[in-house]
Motif scaffolding. Sequence first.
Motif, PDB file in Angstrom:
ATOM      1  N   GLU A 219     -12.481  -5.951  -1.888  1.00 13.66           N
ATOM      2  CA  GLU A 219     -12.071  -4.715  -1.948  1.00 13.66           C
ATOM      3  C   GLU A 219     -13.378  -3.811  -1.844  1.00 13.66           C
ATOM      4  O   GLU A 219     -14.385  -4.227  -2.188  1.00 13.66           O
ATOM      5  CB  GLU A 219     -11.545  -4.597  -3.273  1.00 13.66           C
ATOM      6  CG  GLU A 219     -10.610  -3.230  -3.326  1.00 13.66           C
ATOM      7  CD  GLU A 219     -10.324  -2.972  -4.614  1.00 13.66           C
ATOM      8  OE1 GLU A 219     -10.325  -4.165  -5.606  1.00 13.66           O
ATOM      9  OE2 GLU A 219      -9.812  -2.123  -5.189  1.00 13.66           O
TER      10      GLU A 219
ATOM     11  N   HIS B 149      -6.854 -13.906  -9.624  1.00  9.60           N
ATOM     12  CA  HIS B 149      -6.325 -14.195 -10.797  1.00  9.60           C
ATOM     13  C   HIS B 149      -5.497 -15.165 -10.953  1.00  9.60           C
ATOM     14  O   HIS B 149      -4.386 -15.228 -10.225  1.00  9.60           O
ATOM     15  CB  HIS B 149      -5.767 -12.722 -11.312  1.00  9.60           C
ATOM     16  CG  HIS B 149      -5.900 -12.707 -12.779  1.00  9.60           C
ATOM     17  ND1 HIS B 149      -4.725 -13.459 -13.723  1.00  9.60           N
ATOM     18  CD2 HIS B 149      -6.287 -11.780 -13.816  1.00  9.60           C
ATOM     19  CE1 HIS B 149      -5.127 -12.991 -14.912  1.00  9.60           C
ATOM     20  NE2 HIS B 149      -5.764 -12.067 -14.926  1.00  9.60           N
TER      21      HIS B 149
ATOM     22  N   VAL C  65       3.615  -9.325 -10.109  1.00  2.07           N
ATOM     23  CA  VAL C  65       3.074  -8.927 -11.552  1.00  2.07           C
ATOM     24  C   VAL C  65       3.288  -7.689 -11.976  1.00  2.07           C
ATOM     25  O   VAL C  65       2.859  -7.336 -13.209  1.00  2.07           O
ATOM     26  CB  VAL C  65       1.872  -9.810 -12.024  1.00  2.07           C
ATOM     27  CG1 VAL C  65       1.788 -11.152 -11.564  1.00  2.07           C
ATOM     28  CG2 VAL C  65       0.478  -9.031 -11.430  1.00  2.07           C
TER      29      VAL C  65
ATOM     30  N   PHE D 155      -7.361 -10.280  -3.318  1.00  2.00           N
ATOM     31  CA  PHE D 155      -8.413  -9.092  -3.359  1.00  2.00           C
ATOM     32  C   PHE D 155      -9.059  -9.114  -4.442  1.00  2.00           C
ATOM     33  O   PHE D 155      -8.628  -9.423  -5.660  1.00  2.00           O
ATOM     34  CB  PHE D 155      -7.865  -8.073  -2.983  1.00  2.00           C
ATOM     35  CG  PHE D 155      -7.164  -7.284  -4.096  1.00  2.00           C
ATOM     36  CD1 PHE D 155      -5.750  -7.528  -4.189  1.00  2.00           C
ATOM     37  CD2 PHE D 155      -7.948  -6.239  -4.918  1.00  2.00           C
ATOM     38  CE1 PHE D 155      -5.422  -6.859  -5.312  1.00  2.00           C
ATOM     39  CE2 PHE D 155      -7.175  -5.809  -6.052  1.00  2.00           C
ATOM     40  CZ  PHE D 155      -5.840  -6.061  -6.138  1.00  2.00           C
TER      41      PHE D 155
ATOM     42  N   GLU E 296       0.800  -1.052  -0.003  1.00  2.00           N
ATOM     43  CA  GLU E 296       0.008  -0.019   0.197  1.00  2.00           C
ATOM     44  C   GLU E 296       0.902   1.169   0.071  1.00  2.00           C
ATOM     45  O   GLU E 296       0.593   2.189  -0.826  1.00  2.00           O
ATOM     46  CB  GLU E 296      -0.951   0.002   1.128  1.00  2.00           C
ATOM     47  CG  GLU E 296      -1.637   1.137   1.254  1.00  2.00           C
ATOM     48  CD  GLU E 296      -3.147   1.377   0.553  1.00  2.00           C
ATOM     49  OE1 GLU E 296      -3.851   0.189   0.515  1.00  2.00           O
ATOM     50  OE2 GLU E 296      -3.248   2.290  -0.120  1.00  2.00           O
TER      51      GLU E 296
ATOM     52  N   SER F  69     -14.460  -1.580 -12.344  1.00  2.00           N
ATOM     53  CA  SER F  69     -12.991  -2.203 -12.224  1.00  2.00           C
ATOM     54  C   SER F  69     -12.616  -3.252 -13.077  1.00  2.00           C
ATOM     55  O   SER F  69     -12.037  -3.175 -13.990  1.00  2.00           O
ATOM     56  CB  SER F  69     -12.482  -2.124 -10.671  1.00  2.00           C
ATOM     57  OG  SER F  69     -11.396  -2.805 -10.593  1.00  2.00           O
ATOM     58  N   HIS F  70     -13.391  -4.182 -12.626  1.00  2.03           N
ATOM     59  CA  HIS F  70     -13.036  -5.688 -13.449  1.00  2.03           C
ATOM     60  C   HIS F  70     -14.225  -6.064 -14.245  1.00  2.03           C
ATOM     61  O   HIS F  70     -14.137  -6.868 -14.864  1.00  2.03           O
ATOM     62  CB  HIS F  70     -12.681  -6.648 -12.507  1.00  2.03           C
ATOM     63  CG  HIS F  70     -13.736  -6.883 -11.050  1.00  2.03           C
ATOM     64  ND1 HIS F  70     -14.798  -7.241 -11.464  1.00  2.03           N
ATOM     65  CD2 HIS F  70     -13.428  -6.519  -9.878  1.00  2.03           C
ATOM     66  CE1 HIS F  70     -15.110  -7.397 -10.234  1.00  2.03           C
ATOM     67  NE2 HIS F  70     -14.294  -6.897  -9.189  1.00  2.03           N
TER      68      HIS F  70
ATOM     69  N   GLY G 292     -12.683  -6.663  -5.952  1.00  2.17           N
ATOM     70  CA  GLY G 292     -13.744  -5.751  -5.668  1.00  2.17           C
ATOM     71  C   GLY G 292     -15.021  -6.281  -5.524  1.00  2.17           C
ATOM     72  O   GLY G 292     -15.482  -7.035  -6.776  1.00  2.17           O
TER      73      GLY G 292
ATOM     74  N   ARG H 208      -4.126  -9.945  -7.504  1.00  4.58           N
ATOM     75  CA  ARG H 208      -5.537  -9.914  -7.974  1.00  4.58           C
ATOM     76  C   ARG H 208      -6.310 -11.406  -7.747  1.00  4.58           C
ATOM     77  O   ARG H 208      -5.188 -12.318  -7.616  1.00  4.58           O
ATOM     78  CB  ARG H 208      -5.752  -9.440  -9.392  1.00  4.58           C
ATOM     79  CG  ARG H 208      -5.305  -8.178  -9.756  1.00  4.58           C
ATOM     80  CD  ARG H 208      -5.280  -7.753 -10.996  1.00  4.58           C
ATOM     81  NE  ARG H 208      -4.064  -8.428 -11.828  1.00  4.58           N
ATOM     82  CZ  ARG H 208      -4.176  -8.356 -13.195  1.00  4.58           C
ATOM     83  NH1 ARG H 208      -4.804  -7.513 -13.757  1.00  4.58           N
ATOM     84  NH2 ARG H 208      -3.099  -9.228 -13.792  1.00  4.58           N
TER      85      ARG H 208
HETATM   86  C1  ACO Z   1      -7.283  -0.802  -3.515  1.00  2.00           C
HETATM   87  C2  ACO Z   1      -6.105  -1.454  -4.004  1.00  2.00           C
HETATM   88  O1  ACO Z   1      -5.147  -0.558  -3.386  1.00  2.00           O
HETATM   89  S1  ACO Z   1      -5.929  -2.679  -4.923  1.00  2.00           S
HETATM   90  C3  ACO Z   1      -4.128  -3.020  -5.199  1.00  2.00           C
HETATM   91  C4  ACO Z   1      -3.729  -1.913  -6.177  1.00  2.00           C
HETATM   92  N1  ACO Z   1      -2.416  -2.463  -6.680  1.00  2.00           N
HETATM   93  C5  ACO Z   1      -2.213  -2.390  -7.979  1.00  2.00           C
HETATM   94  O2  ACO Z   1      -2.761  -1.925  -8.793  1.00  2.00           O
HETATM   95  C6  ACO Z   1      -0.713  -2.965  -8.102  1.00  2.00           C
HETATM   96  C7  ACO Z   1       0.008  -2.418  -9.334  1.00  2.00           C
HETATM   97  N2  ACO Z   1      -0.667  -2.715 -10.588  1.00  2.00           N
HETATM   98  C8  ACO Z   1      -0.132  -2.846 -11.715  1.00  2.00           C
HETATM   99  O3  ACO Z   1       0.878  -2.855 -12.046  1.00  2.00           O
HETATM  100  C9  ACO Z   1      -1.261  -3.287 -12.903  1.00  2.00           C
HETATM  101  O4  ACO Z   1      -2.535  -2.718 -12.698  1.00  2.00           O
HETATM  102  C10 ACO Z   1      -1.457  -4.716 -12.966  1.00  2.00           C
HETATM  103  C11 ACO Z   1      -0.054  -5.470 -13.674  1.00  2.00           C
HETATM  104  C12 ACO Z   1      -1.728  -5.191 -11.863  1.00  2.00           C
HETATM  105  C13 ACO Z   1      -2.505  -5.099 -14.227  1.00  2.00           C
HETATM  106  O5  ACO Z   1      -2.127  -4.133 -15.256  1.00  2.00           O
HETATM  107  P1  ACO Z   1      -2.953  -4.171 -16.528  1.00  2.00           P
HETATM  108  O6  ACO Z   1      -3.274  -5.407 -17.192  1.00  2.00           O
HETATM  109  O7  ACO Z   1      -2.031  -3.208 -17.575  1.00  2.00           O
HETATM  110  O8  ACO Z   1      -4.444  -3.616 -16.295  1.00  2.00           O
HETATM  111  P2  ACO Z   1      -4.791  -2.115 -15.747  1.00  2.00           P
HETATM  112  O9  ACO Z   1      -4.066  -1.948 -14.405  1.00  2.00           O
HETATM  113  O10 ACO Z   1      -4.958  -1.195 -16.696  1.00  2.00           O
HETATM  114  O11 ACO Z   1      -6.215  -2.573 -15.049  1.00  2.00           O
HETATM  115  C14 ACO Z   1      -6.530  -3.569 -14.077  1.00  2.00           C
HETATM  116  C15 ACO Z   1      -6.838  -4.868 -14.613  1.00  2.00           C
HETATM  117  O12 ACO Z   1      -7.007  -5.812 -13.579  1.00  2.00           O
HETATM  118  C16 ACO Z   1      -8.255  -6.332 -13.418  1.00  2.00           C
HETATM  119  N3  ACO Z   1      -8.589  -6.341 -11.941  1.00  2.00           N
HETATM  120  C17 ACO Z   1      -8.689  -5.380 -11.319  1.00  2.00           C
HETATM  121  N4  ACO Z   1      -8.752  -6.057  -9.928  1.00  2.00           N
HETATM  122  C18 ACO Z   1      -8.912  -7.147 -10.338  1.00  2.00           C
HETATM  123  C19 ACO Z   1      -8.907  -8.210  -9.180  1.00  2.00           C
HETATM  124  N5  ACO Z   1      -9.036  -8.031  -7.899  1.00  2.00           N
HETATM  125  N6  ACO Z   1      -9.023  -9.667  -9.504  1.00  2.00           N
HETATM  126  C20 ACO Z   1      -8.941  -9.926 -10.999  1.00  2.00           C
HETATM  127  N7  ACO Z   1      -8.801  -8.742 -11.864  1.00  2.00           N
HETATM  128  C21 ACO Z   1      -8.687  -7.723 -11.372  1.00  2.00           C
HETATM  129  C22 ACO Z   1      -9.279  -5.273 -14.435  1.00  2.00           C
HETATM  130  O13 ACO Z   1     -10.194  -6.039 -14.758  1.00  2.00           O
HETATM  131  C23 ACO Z   1      -8.301  -4.942 -15.323  1.00  2.00           C
HETATM  132  O14 ACO Z   1      -8.003  -5.789 -16.272  1.00  2.00           O
HETATM  133  P3  ACO Z   1      -8.646  -5.554 -17.700  1.00  2.00           P
HETATM  134  O15 ACO Z   1      -8.042  -4.427 -18.362  1.00  2.00           O
HETATM  135  O16 ACO Z   1      -8.230  -6.959 -18.640  1.00  2.00           O
HETATM  136  O17 ACO Z   1     -10.085  -5.419 -17.733  1.00  2.00           O
END
Ligand code: ACO
Length: 405
Positions: A154, A94, A65, A112, A30, A123-124, A114, A92
Amino acid sequence: MAQTNPYGPNPSDFLSNVSKFQIIDSTLREGEQFANAFFTLDMKLKIAKALDEFGVDYIELTSPVASEQAREEVEAICKLGLKTSKILTHIRCHMHDAKVAVETGVDGVNIFIGTSSFLRQHSHGKDMSYITKSAIEVIEFVKSKGVEVRFSTEDSFRSDIVDLLNIYSTVDKLGVNRIGIADTVGGANPRQVYELIRTIKSVVSCDIETHFHNDTGCAIANAYTALEAGAKYIDTCVLGIGERNGIVPLGGFMARMIVADPDYVKSKYQLKKIRDLENLVADIVQVNIPFNNPITGFCAFTHKAGIHAKAILANPSTYEILNPEDFGLSRYIHFANRLTGWNAIKSRVEQLNLKLSDDQIKEVTTKIKLMGDVRPLNIEDVDSIIKDYHADVSEEHANKRQKTN
Ligand SMILES: CC(=O)SCCNC(=O)CCNC(=O)[C@H](O)C(C)(C)COP(=O)(O)OP(=O)(O)OC[C@H]1O[C@@H](n2cnc3c(N)ncnc32)[C@H](O)[C@@H]1OP(=O)(O)O
Ligand SMILES: O=C(O)CCC(=O)C(=O)O
Ligand SMILES: [Zn+2]
């Protein structure tokens, strides 16, 4: 007679975990979402070691990832062989994320997804039956690899309660180690927290972890209430850093908990390390420690008004709920101002090794207050008023003695 602690846990509250909580510190997950955070591997290693020395129970790391570097960092922190803290990574719901996560060497995986309509729609885009199906698949996979697993919804507080009860009882039956409840937008208040956790606790047998954002200033209060309701794990970050204005700050949470159960907190966490830990993170993310930070804010143990100073000199518990010594810090009495009183000035006269009667100290206090009405004072100002006054009265005294001889 032993005094009972008015801030202690309610002994008749059987579900309360106020005296057996654990900390999941998320500074390296976080906290990496804080606007000013840019962590190098070296910085992450330093923070992980410092958190371990402080004694947090778990350290949560950014998803492997997120980037190639993020994955290498998770592996490197797992290889540190920390003495106290177990390592988690946050993924995620996933399969791909889970497969990468279990190969990094972590002790556990925090999953986690949502469940509020906002996140399901924007979001998803998945409905509850898809969420349930993928939760089962991912949890079973992680469990088959022999690592701890937590499943969290979430935005729990804006989720439908029936959806929450269904998904949590399903994952509980699969044998997750913990479920997580998250106030993702920081909108919950303590009463809502208590009610939601009590309701969810009635359908699960596993432990409950909580995650509170601080958008409306309730994060620490919500964490405390969550423990009262039977949650056991609290997510924290050093200085509360995180997405937007962050989550429960580790230091502030320690302040809250030591008041409730000093023996538990002092036996488990190295409280004297809190200042160095906060300074380390503050330097890395380039922020100042807030002046009103619990424990380490520059004036957290400074007493100014005369009435306070007198009582503090007699017994520090009069105006202090926290003992600075527990954190390796000291209290300070601010006497260089117009709100001071003769008791504080008497203490300064004694520190200066001067002899004045109580009436004389009252007279010099009046002079200090008069000067304090004109401009801000510093210690040197006060000391020179005291020393001049002392010299004057000593000279008068000597002259009188000469005349009588
Ligand atoms: C409330 C919070 O703080 S949650 C934690 C947040 N942490 C993060 O985001 C970690 C850093 N994130 C990243 O590096 C990137 O977002 C990644 C690698 C996880 C994903 O990157 P990308 O594939 O380019 O997607 P992007 O970030 O644009 O969008 C999020 C993707 O995750 C999916 N997603 C979001 N939350 C979830 C979940 N909890 N479980 C499964 N899939 C999820 C969305 O559908 C979206 O996928 P899509 O574009 O195929 O629909
Ligand atoms: O995984 C969780 O429980 C919390 C995720 C998160 O950071 C949030 O919801 O704010
Ligand atoms: Zn969060």
